[in-house]
Write a protein that holds these residues in place. Structure first.
Motif, PDB file in Angstrom:
ATOM      1  N   TYR A 203     -41.033 122.321  -2.215  1.00  0.00           N
ATOM      2  CA  TYR A 203     -40.600 122.391  -0.882  1.00  0.00           C
ATOM      3  C   TYR A 203     -39.639 121.398  -0.355  1.00  0.00           C
ATOM      4  N   ILE A 204     -39.464 120.185  -1.011  1.00  0.00           N
ATOM      5  CA  ILE A 204     -38.775 119.307  -0.758  1.00  0.00           C
ATOM      6  C   ILE A 204     -37.232 119.660  -0.996  1.00  0.00           C
ATOM      7  N   ASP A 205     -36.424 119.464   0.071  1.00  0.00           N
ATOM      8  CA  ASP A 205     -34.832 119.758  -0.408  1.00  0.00           C
ATOM      9  C   ASP A 205     -33.948 118.606  -0.338  1.00  0.00           C
ATOM     10  N   ILE A 206     -34.334 117.510   0.468  1.00  0.00           N
ATOM     11  CA  ILE A 206     -33.487 116.368   0.753  1.00  0.00           C
ATOM     12  C   ILE A 206     -34.100 115.041   0.696  1.00  0.00           C
ATOM     13  N   ILE A 207     -33.686 114.120  -0.058  1.00  0.00           N
ATOM     14  CA  ILE A 207     -34.266 112.895   0.137  1.00  0.00           C
ATOM     15  C   ILE A 207     -33.321 112.116   1.148  1.00  0.00           C
ATOM     16  N   ALA A 208     -33.999 111.705   2.315  1.00  0.00           N
ATOM     17  CA  ALA A 208     -33.162 110.926   3.092  1.00  0.00           C
ATOM     18  C   ALA A 208     -33.393 109.422   3.199  1.00  0.00           C
ATOM     19  N   HIS A 209     -32.246 108.742   3.412  1.00  0.00           N
ATOM     20  CA  HIS A 209     -31.795 107.552   3.391  1.00  0.00           C
ATOM     21  C   HIS A 209     -32.496 106.700   2.264  1.00  0.00           C
ATOM     22  N   PRO A 210     -32.305 107.068   1.032  1.00  0.00           N
ATOM     23  CA  PRO A 210     -32.697 106.244   0.066  1.00  0.00           C
ATOM     24  C   PRO A 210     -32.065 104.964  -0.313  1.00  0.00           C
ATOM     25  N   GLY A 211     -31.229 104.715   0.232  1.00  0.00           N
ATOM     26  CA  GLY A 211     -30.429 103.239   0.420  1.00  0.00           C
ATOM     27  C   GLY A 211     -31.191 102.153   1.030  1.00  0.00           C
ATOM     28  N   ASN A 212     -32.148 102.272   1.764  1.00  0.00           N
ATOM     29  CA  ASN A 212     -32.674 101.275   2.534  1.00  0.00           C
ATOM     30  C   ASN A 212     -33.219 100.251   1.497  1.00  0.00           C
ATOM     31  N   PRO A 213     -32.854  98.948   1.813  1.00  0.00           N
ATOM     32  CA  PRO A 213     -33.100  97.913   0.811  1.00  0.00           C
ATOM     33  C   PRO A 213     -34.461  97.525   1.197  1.00  0.00           C
ATOM     34  N   ARG A 214     -35.212  97.675   2.088  1.00  0.00           N
ATOM     35  CA  ARG A 214     -36.623  97.483   2.381  1.00  0.00           C
ATOM     36  C   ARG A 214     -37.362  98.442   1.300  1.00  0.00           C
ATOM     37  N   PHE A 215     -36.727  99.219   0.816  1.00  0.00           N
ATOM     38  CA  PHE A 215     -37.467 100.147  -0.310  1.00  0.00           C
ATOM     39  C   PHE A 215     -36.677 100.084  -1.657  1.00  0.00           C
ATOM     40  N   PRO A 216     -36.480  98.696  -2.440  1.00  0.00           N
ATOM     41  CA  PRO A 216     -35.644  98.785  -3.542  1.00  0.00           C
ATOM     42  C   PRO A 216     -35.988  99.814  -4.540  1.00  0.00           C
ATOM     43  N   ILE A 217     -35.174 100.681  -5.102  1.00  0.00           N
ATOM     44  CA  ILE A 217     -35.478 101.517  -6.131  1.00  0.00           C
ATOM     45  C   ILE A 217     -34.409 101.336  -7.335  1.00  0.00           C
ATOM     46  N   ASP A 218     -34.914 102.026  -8.334  1.00  0.00           N
ATOM     47  CA  ASP A 218     -34.006 102.109  -9.527  1.00  0.00           C
ATOM     48  C   ASP A 218     -33.169 103.325  -9.514  1.00  0.00           C
ATOM     49  N   ILE A 219     -31.769 102.971  -9.004  1.00  0.00           N
ATOM     50  CA  ILE A 219     -31.015 103.897  -8.662  1.00  0.00           C
ATOM     51  C   ILE A 219     -30.635 105.118  -9.656  1.00  0.00           C
ATOM     52  N   ASP A 220     -30.453 104.498 -10.939  1.00  0.00           N
ATOM     53  CA  ASP A 220     -30.045 105.393 -12.153  1.00  0.00           C
ATOM     54  C   ASP A 220     -31.392 106.289 -12.265  1.00  0.00           C
ATOM     55  N   GLU A 221     -32.484 105.868 -12.247  1.00  0.00           N
ATOM     56  CA  GLU A 221     -33.780 106.589 -12.345  1.00  0.00           C
ATOM     57  C   GLU A 221     -33.829 107.804 -11.174  1.00  0.00           C
ATOM     58  N   PHE A 222     -33.628 107.096 -10.066  1.00  0.00           N
ATOM     59  CA  PHE A 222     -33.725 108.175  -8.922  1.00  0.00           C
ATOM     60  C   PHE A 222     -32.669 109.167  -8.866  1.00  0.00           C
ATOM     61  N   VAL A 223     -31.500 108.904  -9.172  1.00  0.00           N
ATOM     62  CA  VAL A 223     -30.511 109.950  -9.218  1.00  0.00           C
ATOM     63  C   VAL A 223     -30.738 110.818 -10.375  1.00  0.00           C
TER      64      VAL A 223
END
Length: 249
Positions: A126-146
């Motif tokens: 049911y999730i369509d959009i991942i909102a504001h994933p660039g927030n540096p307060r929540f660092p992520i592996d961008i390659d894995e995320f995309v």
């Protein structure tokens, strides 16, 4: 670049926002927008609405004064297993669902934990959009995320307010990298105003700068066409059956 719809707005019901649906429609019409999604925060947000408010949005007309309306929510990711604060029975009633991390709902984790939270929430159909994933307060592996968004057919938001929001200060470089990777892997993106007052609906200037910088193909940007966005949502099972239309008076 003309963007004609906004998928991320908050009314007074979110508790820390300042406009009504009527306010948004009036400003959206003046700005030449064609569609607005109302995506108030889920109930876990301090000051947020009761779950019944989220569930009762069927009373909102499909079209108000020529502006098409989507009934939605910005769900809060509550843990690193991707659980959210909106039950499935309510998700089924909505046209569009955003999911995001907020530090008032979940303490930021490690890079691996934050990435896991996004990847796990992407498994929710049911999730369509991942909102504001660039927030540096929540660092992520961008390659894995995309790549996760590509695998699960999710839309990645490049959030305009992120660039001016002090709580997400320092997001720009992350957003540019996310946008570049989305382009590389052919993942849909959307500009979201994240408006908390009606004057900001359709405010995409900073996001458009990023799209131009990375030379984002128009076909990957969801804001360029109502038909493209609704086609995506219909393919996921949204029906948009009733067409209640009211004038703005």
């Amino acid at each position: 670049m003309k963007l004609i719809l906004d998928t991320h707005t908050h009314t007074i019901v979110s508790g820390h926002a300042y406009s009504t649906i009527h306010d948004y429609i009036s400003v959206a019409k003046a700005k030449g927008l064609e569609l607005v999604a109302f995506t108030d925060h889920g109930p876990a947000m301090p000051g947020g609405p009761n779950i019944f408010h989220i569930g009762n949005q069927r009373v909102i007309p499909r079209e108000i004064d020529g502006i098409e309306v989507l009934r939605g929510v910005e769900a809060n990711i509550m843990d690193f297993d991707g659980n959210i604060d909106i039950p499935e029975a309510y998700l089924k009633r909505l046209d569009i669902v955003l999911a995001s991390l907020h530090d008032v709902c979940i303490e930021p984790g490690t890079r691996e934990e934050n990435t896991r939270a996004f990847l796990k929430v992407m498994d929710n159909k049911y999730i369509d959009i991942i909102a504001h994933p660039g927030n540096p307060r929540f660092p992520i592996d961008i390659d894995e995320f995309v790549l996760g968004a590509k695998k699960t057919n999710k839309i990645i938001e490049i959030n305009n307010s992120t660039f001016t929001n002090l709580s997400r200060s320092g997001s720009r470089d992350n957003c540019i990298t996310i946008a570049r990777k989305a382009k590389e892997h052919g993942v849909f993106v959307v500009a979201g105003s994240d408006a908390h007052i009606s004057f900001d609906v359709g405010k995409f200037e900073k996001t458009i700068e990023v799209f131009k910088l990375v030379e984002m193909p128009k076909e990957l940007i969801m804001n360029t066409s109502k038909e493209k966005l609704k086609g995506y949502l219909k393919a996921k099972g949204r029906k948009f059956e009733e067409k209640t239309v009211v004038p703005f008076k």
